[in-house]
Design an enzyme around this catalytic site. Structure first.
Site, PDB file in Angstrom:
ATOM      1  N   ASP A   8       0.818  -1.212   0.000  1.00  0.00           N
ATOM      2  CA  ASP A   8       0.000   0.000   0.000  1.00  0.00           C
ATOM      3  C   ASP A   8       0.854   1.265   0.000  1.00  0.00           C
ATOM      4  OD1 ASP A   8      -2.057   1.840   0.381  1.00  0.00           O
ATOM      5  OD2 ASP A   8      -2.110   1.521   2.547  1.00  0.00           O
ATOM      6  N   ASP A  64      -2.289   5.673  -5.200  1.00  0.00           N
ATOM      7  CA  ASP A  64      -2.514   4.775  -4.064  1.00  0.00           C
ATOM      8  C   ASP A  64      -2.798   3.344  -4.522  1.00  0.00           C
ATOM      9  OD1 ASP A  64      -3.108   3.639  -1.643  1.00  0.00           O
ATOM     10  OD2 ASP A  64      -4.878   4.859  -1.247  1.00  0.00           O
TER      11      ASP A  64
END
Length: 397
Positions: free
Chosen positions: A105, A287
């Site tokens: 992430d 992201d």
């Protein structure tokens, strides 16, 4: 995965004290490790009825020189595509190693997995770290909590050996989750954050990517993602360099707004040759932990109106027969247009119905901000260059 709030506490909460005492009972225990003479690959089930086999591939790769990488050691780590919603990779923690499926992430910087002490119902469906089985485990006297856009966790900070394929980080600080909420139905064990250290909720912690570079495990402070489409195999995260076979043309480099998060300046967002958002410029978080494209409420609702999406439950649906005729949405970043066609921003649910992958965020910010998640990154190979505080984008193969 966008994190909306963090907090860090010391050892003062009565509820947490019992967990720290229990963990502390094994903090100084001795451990006998049997080392096998033969290396064995392991498999385990993470989804009912599915077997996972993890392939770790080492590629001859390249070193950064302006926009190229030549002559360095690159480690390529396989990711699993789950319904174009999540990309999971295997890591291990502890000695002997315990295996976990995590989301890599860029929207957060912490590494966490569930503890064997986790009392939440969602934890019962995940692999949980058994600290008593690891002789390299070391307890910290700190607790933590993290609030993401889709859930919240809390637990304790600990240290142990973490492995990402052939990459090894010893005495790595990570979170042991004892309570979690909001992640129901999400098939992953934990999250491995790849953002900057200053946004970590573990005070003074060194994120794993920093530590791997500092210890010489990777030669260049660079990692990159190739995310497959239509649930196909072949997704990878690569550390220490870039494999040029995963993209076409050249990488377009975009400087970060500040060297503290993977956020860049975006010029505008347009559809049907009209600017529909970000008209005066805005910020965009790149992201890998977010599945959708996420933006301010009014602007997202306008996009859904343009494509004729109708609300049903928590999603907005369109007719699957109309997907190919939907207009593309164009994100202009540093004067380059990044086109996302309808077939890319429309996904299918378990029933085969088509929904739009646009979501509303609830961030309070004076600046308009968008999150470019996996919908965008499946089309564009992404390079995260911490050494030069920039992101590279190119058309994925």
């Amino acid at each position: 995965m966008l994190r909306t709030q963090t907090s860090l506490n010391t050892w003062i909460q009565e509820r947490n004290m019992k967990w720290l005492v229990l963990l502390g009972l094994v903090a100084f225990s001795k451990c006998i490790v049997k080392i096998p003479l033969k290396r064995v690959k392991t498999m385990r089930n993470t989804v009912s009825g599915r077997n996972m086999l993890n392939n770790f591939v080492k590629e001859h790769a390249y070193k950064l020189s302006q926009i190229s990488f030549h002559g360095s050691n690159l480690t390529s780590h396989s990711l699993r595509n789950l319904r174009d919603l999540f990309y999971l990779g295997n890591i291990t923690i502890g000695t002997p190693p315990q295996e976990f499926q995590v989301i890599f992430d860029t929207g957060s910087s912490e590494l966490w997995v569930p503890s064997s002490f986790c009392i939440s119902t969602t934890c019962s469906k995940r692999m949980r770290f058994r600290h008593v089985d690891s002789c390299t485990f070391r307890l910290s006297r700190k607790t933590f909590s993290i609030t993401y856009g889709s859930g919240r966790i809390e637990g304790f900070v600990a240290h142990d050996t973490v492995r990402i394929g052939d990459l090894v980080s010893t005495d790595q600080q990570f979170g042991l989750c004892t309570e979690e909420s909001g992640f129901e139905g999400m098939i992953f064990d934990g999250i491995l954050g790849l953002s900057y250290a200053n946004i970590s909720s573990y005070m003074g912690a060194i994120p794993i990517f920093y530590k791997l570079k500092n210890e010489g495990a990777i030669s260049e402070p660079v990692f990159a993602f190739y995310l497959s489409k239509d649930e196909r195999e072949g997704s990878v995260v690569m550390f220490g360099g870039v494999d040029h076979r995963y993209y076409k043309g050249k990488l377009n480099w975009i400087p970060l707004i500040k060297a503290d998060d993977w956020i860049v300046h975006m010029d505008r967002i347009s559809m049907k040759r009209k600017v529909i958002a970000c008209s005066g410029g805005c910020n965009a978080l790149v992201d890998t932990g977010s599945s959708e494209i996420v933006g301010p409420s009014t602007l997202v609702k306008n996009i859904l109106k343009i494509i004729g999406a109708k609300p049903w439950g928590s999603e907005h649906y369109v007719s699957c027969s109309s997907v190919n005729s939907l207009p593309s949405i164009i994100f202009t970043i540093k004067s380059n247009n990044y086109r996302v066609p309808g077939r890319a921003y429309i996904l299918k649910d378990d029933r085969g119905h088509c929904f739009a992958a646009f979501k509303v965020h609830r961030l309070s910010s004076s600046t308009e901000i968008w999150i470019l998640g996996d919908v965008f990154l499946r089309l564009y190979f992404s390079v995260f260059d911490r050494g030069n505080d920039r992101i590279g984008l190119a058309r994925a193969v």
